[in-house]
Design a protein around this motif. Structure first.
Motif, mmCIF file in Angstrom:
data_model
loop_
_atom_site.group_PDB
_atom_site.id
_atom_site.type_symbol
_atom_site.label_atom_id
_atom_site.label_comp_id
_atom_site.label_asym_id
_atom_site.label_seq_id
_atom_site.Cartn_x
_atom_site.Cartn_y
_atom_site.Cartn_z
ATOM 1 N N ARG A 138 7.394 2.562 18.111
ATOM 2 C CA ARG A 138 8.655 2.820 18.804
ATOM 3 C C ARG A 138 9.051 3.897 17.489
ATOM 4 O O ARG A 138 8.121 4.226 16.147
ATOM 5 C CB ARG A 138 10.196 2.681 17.961
ATOM 6 N N GLU B 78 23.244 7.818 24.580
ATOM 7 C CA GLU B 78 23.428 8.092 25.862
ATOM 8 C C GLU B 78 21.509 9.060 26.959
ATOM 9 O O GLU B 78 22.102 10.322 25.548
ATOM 10 C CB GLU B 78 23.909 8.206 27.222
ATOM 11 N N TYR B 79 21.643 8.871 27.913
ATOM 12 C CA TYR B 79 20.599 10.171 28.141
ATOM 13 C C TYR B 79 21.825 10.719 28.801
ATOM 14 O O TYR B 79 22.397 10.941 29.738
ATOM 15 C CB TYR B 79 19.037 9.549 29.052
ATOM 16 N N THR C 5 7.296 8.624 20.462
ATOM 17 C CA THR C 5 8.220 8.788 21.069
ATOM 18 C C THR C 5 8.858 9.569 21.546
ATOM 19 O O THR C 5 9.646 10.383 22.514
ATOM 20 C CB THR C 5 9.011 6.967 21.001
ATOM 21 N N THR D 192 12.643 13.058 24.345
ATOM 22 C CA THR D 192 11.849 12.259 24.101
ATOM 23 C C THR D 192 10.141 12.922 24.428
ATOM 24 O O THR D 192 10.006 13.081 25.437
ATOM 25 C CB THR D 192 11.722 11.109 25.117
ATOM 26 N N ARG E 165 12.074 8.865 29.875
ATOM 27 C CA ARG E 165 13.331 8.376 29.088
ATOM 28 C C ARG E 165 13.068 6.576 28.851
ATOM 29 O O ARG E 165 13.266 5.381 29.607
ATOM 30 C CB ARG E 165 14.260 7.968 30.424
ATOM 31 N N PRO E 166 12.531 6.449 27.589
ATOM 32 C CA PRO E 166 11.994 5.449 27.444
ATOM 33 C C PRO E 166 13.077 4.288 26.708
ATOM 34 O O PRO E 166 13.915 5.299 26.439
ATOM 35 C CB PRO E 166 11.188 5.470 26.108
ATOM 36 N N ALA E 167 13.330 3.139 26.749
ATOM 37 C CA ALA E 167 13.824 2.109 26.026
ATOM 38 C C ALA E 167 14.441 2.433 24.294
ATOM 39 O O ALA E 167 13.706 3.370 23.608
ATOM 40 C CB ALA E 167 13.540 0.606 26.108
ATOM 41 N N PHE E 168 15.721 2.441 24.342
ATOM 42 C CA PHE E 168 16.360 3.073 22.967
ATOM 43 C C PHE E 168 17.282 1.946 22.195
ATOM 44 O O PHE E 168 17.088 0.913 23.075
ATOM 45 C CB PHE E 168 16.915 4.121 23.184
ATOM 46 N N GLN E 169 17.307 1.937 20.981
ATOM 47 C CA GLN E 169 18.559 1.010 20.503
ATOM 48 C C GLN E 169 19.339 2.207 19.752
ATOM 49 O O GLN E 169 18.431 1.770 18.694
ATOM 50 C CB GLN E 169 17.677 -0.246 19.998
ATOM 51 N N VAL F 219 13.381 4.793 19.557
ATOM 52 C CA VAL F 219 13.291 5.076 20.895
ATOM 53 C C VAL F 219 11.710 4.392 20.887
ATOM 54 O O VAL F 219 10.671 4.950 20.497
ATOM 55 C CB VAL F 219 12.976 6.753 21.047
ATOM 56 N N ALA G 13 6.397 2.298 25.996
ATOM 57 C CA ALA G 13 6.490 1.684 26.879
ATOM 58 C C ALA G 13 5.079 0.432 26.538
ATOM 59 O O ALA G 13 4.620 0.949 26.106
ATOM 60 C CB ALA G 13 6.440 2.806 28.108
#
Length: 150
Positions: free
Chosen positions: A41, A59-60, A103, A123, A127-131, A145, A148
């Motif tokens: 990440r 949020e995206y 990323t 990014t 739209r990669p996964a994020f936390q 981020v 994939a």
């Protein structure tokens, strides 16, 4: 004090410990923004100081539109994450951060009002996964981020 039930999508929060102030509403301060690339990440870290309750929303968005003046911010990247940090101030302007090899390709941070700092993160991929998480000691908001899965 909280009255009523929190909405189901209430943003997370943390209490930033620090020196006591005589201000009627103690407020934390964003003191630094940094990007680092890890094995799986890339990470944007917002460092905080002071006292107060801090909430955030990540949020995206399809376009980077700065709150307050509706100025469109030019963000380098395939997708844009908007990070709103509430209950904070920033006493300095943070220059845009451009990077490669992870990323995250860029980060642009702007003070929206006396109690909101808004940031846009570009990014490298769509739209990669994020936390997003917060820590109290030290006070930080951390947005990871992820790459994939291969």
């Amino acid at each position: 004090m909280r009255i009523g039930s929190p909405p189901p999508n209430a943003p997370p929060s943390l209490v930033v410990p620090g020196t006591e102030t005589n201000a009627p509403l103690p407020i934390a301060e964003v003191t630094a923004v940094a990007i680092e690339h890890l094995d799986d990440r890339s990470r944007v870290t917002y460092r905080l100081s002071g006292t107060g309750t801090v909430t955030w929303k990540v949020e995206y968005v399809s376009e980077a539109i700065r709150g307050g003046d509706n100025h469109v911010v030019d963000v380098n990247g395939s997708s844009i994450l908007q990070i709103d940090i509430m209950g904070v101030t920033a006493l300095q302007h943070f220059p845009p951060i451009e990077t490669s090899g992870g990323t995250i390709s860029s980060a642009e941070t702007a003070v929206v009002s006396g109690e909101i700092v808004q940031s846009f993160v570009g990014t490298a991929a769509g739209r990669p996964a994020f936390q997003a998480t917060g820590t109290e000691s030290p006070g930080q908001i951390v947005v990871d981020v992820f790459y994939a899965p291969a």
